[in-house]
Structures are given as C-alpha cells and as structure tokens.
Design a protein around this motif. Sequence first.
Motif, PDB file in Angstrom:
ATOM      1  N   SER A  15       2.621   8.932 -15.910  1.00 31.45           N
ATOM      2  CA  SER A  15       3.665   9.223 -16.657  1.00 31.45           C
ATOM      3  C   SER A  15       4.434  10.574 -17.431  1.00 31.45           C
ATOM      4  O   SER A  15       5.277  11.135 -17.325  1.00 31.45           O
ATOM      5  CB  SER A  15       3.921   8.301 -17.953  1.00 31.45           C
ATOM      6  OG  SER A  15       5.592   7.927 -18.095  1.00 31.45           O
ATOM      7  N   ASP A 148      12.842  -4.266 -26.683  1.00 28.91           N
ATOM      8  CA  ASP A 148      11.758  -3.338 -26.322  1.00 28.91           C
ATOM      9  C   ASP A 148      11.128  -3.570 -27.039  1.00 28.91           C
ATOM     10  O   ASP A 148      10.961  -3.975 -28.437  1.00 28.91           O
ATOM     11  CB  ASP A 148      12.227  -1.385 -25.787  1.00 28.91           C
ATOM     12  CG  ASP A 148      13.009  -1.481 -24.857  1.00 28.91           C
ATOM     13  OD1 ASP A 148      12.640  -1.352 -23.898  1.00 28.91           O
ATOM     14  OD2 ASP A 148      14.382  -0.982 -25.480  1.00 28.91           O
ATOM     15  N   ARG A 150       6.517  -1.756 -28.579  1.00 31.20           N
ATOM     16  CA  ARG A 150       6.038  -0.911 -28.322  1.00 31.20           C
ATOM     17  C   ARG A 150       5.167  -1.412 -29.437  1.00 31.20           C
ATOM     18  O   ARG A 150       4.864  -2.112 -29.724  1.00 31.20           O
ATOM     19  CB  ARG A 150       7.252   0.412 -28.658  1.00 31.20           C
ATOM     20  CG  ARG A 150       6.299   1.572 -28.903  1.00 31.20           C
ATOM     21  CD  ARG A 150       7.342   2.329 -29.166  1.00 31.20           C
ATOM     22  NE  ARG A 150       7.777   2.614 -30.884  1.00 31.20           N
ATOM     23  CZ  ARG A 150       8.557   3.238 -31.215  1.00 31.20           C
ATOM     24  NH1 ARG A 150       8.931   4.581 -30.519  1.00 31.20           N
ATOM     25  NH2 ARG A 150       9.014   3.525 -32.177  1.00 31.20           N
ATOM     26  N   ASN A 182       5.508   2.105 -24.869  1.00 29.23           N
ATOM     27  CA  ASN A 182       5.785   1.200 -23.952  1.00 29.23           C
ATOM     28  C   ASN A 182       5.605   0.238 -23.364  1.00 29.23           C
ATOM     29  O   ASN A 182       4.797   0.071 -22.595  1.00 29.23           O
ATOM     30  CB  ASN A 182       7.053   1.895 -23.932  1.00 29.23           C
ATOM     31  CG  ASN A 182       8.273   2.903 -24.275  1.00 29.23           C
ATOM     32  OD1 ASN A 182       8.433   2.328 -25.700  1.00 29.23           O
ATOM     33  ND2 ASN A 182       8.107   3.938 -24.035  1.00 29.23           N
ATOM     34  N   ASN A 186      11.495  -2.280 -19.170  1.00 28.26           N
ATOM     35  CA  ASN A 186      12.153  -1.804 -19.028  1.00 28.26           C
ATOM     36  C   ASN A 186      12.127  -0.066 -18.899  1.00 28.26           C
ATOM     37  O   ASN A 186      12.711   0.693 -18.374  1.00 28.26           O
ATOM     38  CB  ASN A 186      14.063  -2.252 -20.209  1.00 28.26           C
ATOM     39  CG  ASN A 186      14.348  -3.411 -20.450  1.00 28.26           C
ATOM     40  OD1 ASN A 186      14.669  -4.123 -19.436  1.00 28.26           O
ATOM     41  ND2 ASN A 186      14.527  -4.163 -21.664  1.00 28.26           N
ATOM     42  N   ASN A 187      11.559   0.116 -19.630  1.00 30.56           N
ATOM     43  CA  ASN A 187      10.654   1.217 -19.894  1.00 30.56           C
ATOM     44  C   ASN A 187       9.799   0.923 -18.438  1.00 30.56           C
ATOM     45  O   ASN A 187       8.480   1.745 -18.561  1.00 30.56           O
ATOM     46  CB  ASN A 187       9.842   1.361 -20.621  1.00 30.56           C
ATOM     47  CG  ASN A 187      10.481   1.373 -22.434  1.00 30.56           C
ATOM     48  OD1 ASN A 187      10.792   0.073 -22.378  1.00 30.56           O
ATOM     49  ND2 ASN A 187      11.324   2.752 -22.473  1.00 30.56           N
ATOM     50  N   TYR A 189       9.957   4.237 -16.155  1.00 26.58           N
ATOM     51  CA  TYR A 189       9.554   5.850 -16.095  1.00 26.58           C
ATOM     52  C   TYR A 189       8.842   6.367 -17.184  1.00 26.58           C
ATOM     53  O   TYR A 189       8.122   8.102 -17.705  1.00 26.58           O
ATOM     54  CB  TYR A 189      10.545   6.907 -15.580  1.00 26.58           C
ATOM     55  CG  TYR A 189      11.227   6.416 -14.813  1.00 26.58           C
ATOM     56  CD1 TYR A 189      10.438   6.898 -13.332  1.00 26.58           C
ATOM     57  CD2 TYR A 189      12.492   5.321 -14.738  1.00 26.58           C
ATOM     58  CE1 TYR A 189      11.181   6.390 -12.428  1.00 26.58           C
ATOM     59  CE2 TYR A 189      13.168   5.344 -13.593  1.00 26.58           C
ATOM     60  CZ  TYR A 189      12.802   5.825 -12.565  1.00 26.58           C
ATOM     61  OH  TYR A 189      13.170   4.876 -11.247  1.00 26.58           O
ATOM     62  N   ASN A 190       8.457   6.226 -18.360  1.00 22.95           N
ATOM     63  CA  ASN A 190       7.954   6.439 -20.019  1.00 22.95           C
ATOM     64  C   ASN A 190       7.176   5.320 -20.879  1.00 22.95           C
ATOM     65  O   ASN A 190       6.949   4.855 -21.715  1.00 22.95           O
ATOM     66  CB  ASN A 190       8.871   6.884 -20.424  1.00 22.95           C
ATOM     67  CG  ASN A 190       9.283   6.008 -21.272  1.00 22.95           C
ATOM     68  OD1 ASN A 190      10.679   5.087 -20.655  1.00 22.95           O
ATOM     69  ND2 ASN A 190      10.451   6.613 -22.886  1.00 22.95           N
ATOM     70  N   ASP A 193       5.748   6.792 -25.070  1.00 22.53           N
ATOM     71  CA  ASP A 193       6.459   7.019 -25.565  1.00 22.53           C
ATOM     72  C   ASP A 193       6.503   8.006 -26.007  1.00 22.53           C
ATOM     73  O   ASP A 193       7.621   9.726 -25.626  1.00 22.53           O
ATOM     74  CB  ASP A 193       6.460   5.791 -26.673  1.00 22.53           C
ATOM     75  CG  ASP A 193       8.126   6.114 -27.376  1.00 22.53           C
ATOM     76  OD1 ASP A 193       8.817   6.454 -26.697  1.00 22.53           O
ATOM     77  OD2 ASP A 193       7.440   6.120 -28.670  1.00 22.53           O
ATOM     78  N   ALA A 223      13.681   8.362 -21.495  1.00 26.77           N
ATOM     79  CA  ALA A 223      13.380   7.051 -20.006  1.00 26.77           C
ATOM     80  C   ALA A 223      13.398   7.579 -19.046  1.00 26.77           C
ATOM     81  O   ALA A 223      12.959   7.036 -18.265  1.00 26.77           O
ATOM     82  CB  ALA A 223      15.186   6.662 -20.844  1.00 26.77           C
ATOM     83  N   SER A 224      14.414   8.949 -19.229  1.00 26.75           N
ATOM     84  CA  SER A 224      14.642   9.411 -17.200  1.00 26.75           C
ATOM     85  C   SER A 224      12.838   9.450 -16.682  1.00 26.75           C
ATOM     86  O   SER A 224      12.226   9.481 -15.668  1.00 26.75           O
ATOM     87  CB  SER A 224      15.250  10.852 -17.129  1.00 26.75           C
ATOM     88  OG  SER A 224      14.841  11.986 -18.277  1.00 26.75           O
TER      89      SER A 224
END
Length: 250
Positions: A15, A148, A150, A182, A186-187, A189-190, A193, A223-224
Amino acid sequence: MKYRFLFILSCICTSIFGQTTRLVQDEEQLWLGYFNQSRISNKWGIWFDAHYRTTDHFIKEPSKFLSRLGLMYYINDDLKFTNAYNYANHFPEEGHANISQPEHRIWHQLQLHTKYGKLRTMQWLRLEERFRRKIKNDNELAEGYRFDERIRYNFLLNIPLSSKGIAPKTFSAVLNNEVMLNLSKNNVYNVFDQNRFFAGLAYNIDSHSNFQFGYMNVYQQLASGNRFRNINSIRLFFFQNLDFRKKAKK
C-alpha cells in the motif's frame, strides 16, 4: 496467526511502496487539544477530550473539530478499558469544498501506563467504528453514512529532564508515535491509513496536569492509494488526570 500478521504487513508495504507514481501533498497545520481523564471511584472514570485543528499556512483555514466522551473501567491503577463516542466535523476541503462533513464514531480502547525508573510510557490500542456522512457534491451532503473500521496503536515515552523525575514545575521530553490501519473492505488501496510522530516538551504544572508542545508529522495515505498527505504541524495539548475519590481518613 503468524501468516495473518505477515499478510497484513505485506499489504501495508504494498500500500505504501507499491505505487508507481506517488503524489504527495504538503500541508502545515496547528493542532490544539484538551484531554481529561477523571477517576470517580476505584473502578470507574470519565474520559473527555476536544480538539480544534487549522490548516493552510498553519492557521488560515479551519480543518477539523473533534470531541470525545467515554466511560473508563479501571482493571487496575495502570490498566484501563474505555468505551466512548466521538463526534467529528470535517470543515470544507477537497471532495466537499463548500460544506462540512459530519462523522460519528464509536470506539473501544485498552490503555496501559508503565514506569521504568524515572521514565514513563503510555500505550493504547483503539478500535474505531466510523460513520461518515456521504457526500453528493461540493455543495451538498447525500443521504446516509459510510461505515468503516480503523485500528490505532499509540506509544508515548516521557523522559524527565529534572533530577526530581516527573514533578510539579519541571520539564520532560516527550516522544510519541501512533499508527493507524484501515480494517474495512471499503478501503481497497489504503490498508495503511496514517502515521503520526511527535517530538516535544511537556511542562508538568502539578501532579495531575501537564502542557505538551512541539512538532508533529502526519503521513497519510488517501483512498486512491497513490496519493499521500504530508502534514507538518505544531501541536499544543493540555492534559489533566483528576482523581475525585474520597481520601481515606487517617
């Protein structure tokens, strides 16, 4: 368990380092915070903290407001468990340029204090369940909330700068690092965090209050996946640990 840990570690490394093009946005912020942990009996206590953060050359624009209220259970004098609620307001920024985004969190925390001679450490492990209001566009909130999870691990080292140790009207050096991961699907690509590293001084006002000031670096993956935020901040925090238990009569 071993392989799960290695898998999570590989996800974090991928990541952070696996992106071919990394875009880093630098920011300057000011973080103001007040923390209060008040013990009301041998087993129970109240947690409260509030924060205000500004950004854009440190103080030009508001960034976030947060407040937390929780109930603490003392397993013993050095180990406690907290269940709490957190309200956060994210002031207008990228993705919602003209409106604020509200967020509600439920969180659970195990906190440990230890002493090594005059040195003191504090650790906590915190699980957050986050409900962030959905965004329709720059000017309008959408219906519903995004959920989410974390996890956060925080370690603080307090080093007295006086032969008295940590005593009223003395200074201490403070090193603090917190990493956040995270857990939500839903997360994508990351998984990583952010990481927060702080170095500064604490002025011990009395036996239950201290003021910390210094530099903090926040490195956050967005998030990208290939976009990062590097925040250089001035951190000013005030801590109180009060004890309202009735003293035994001698």
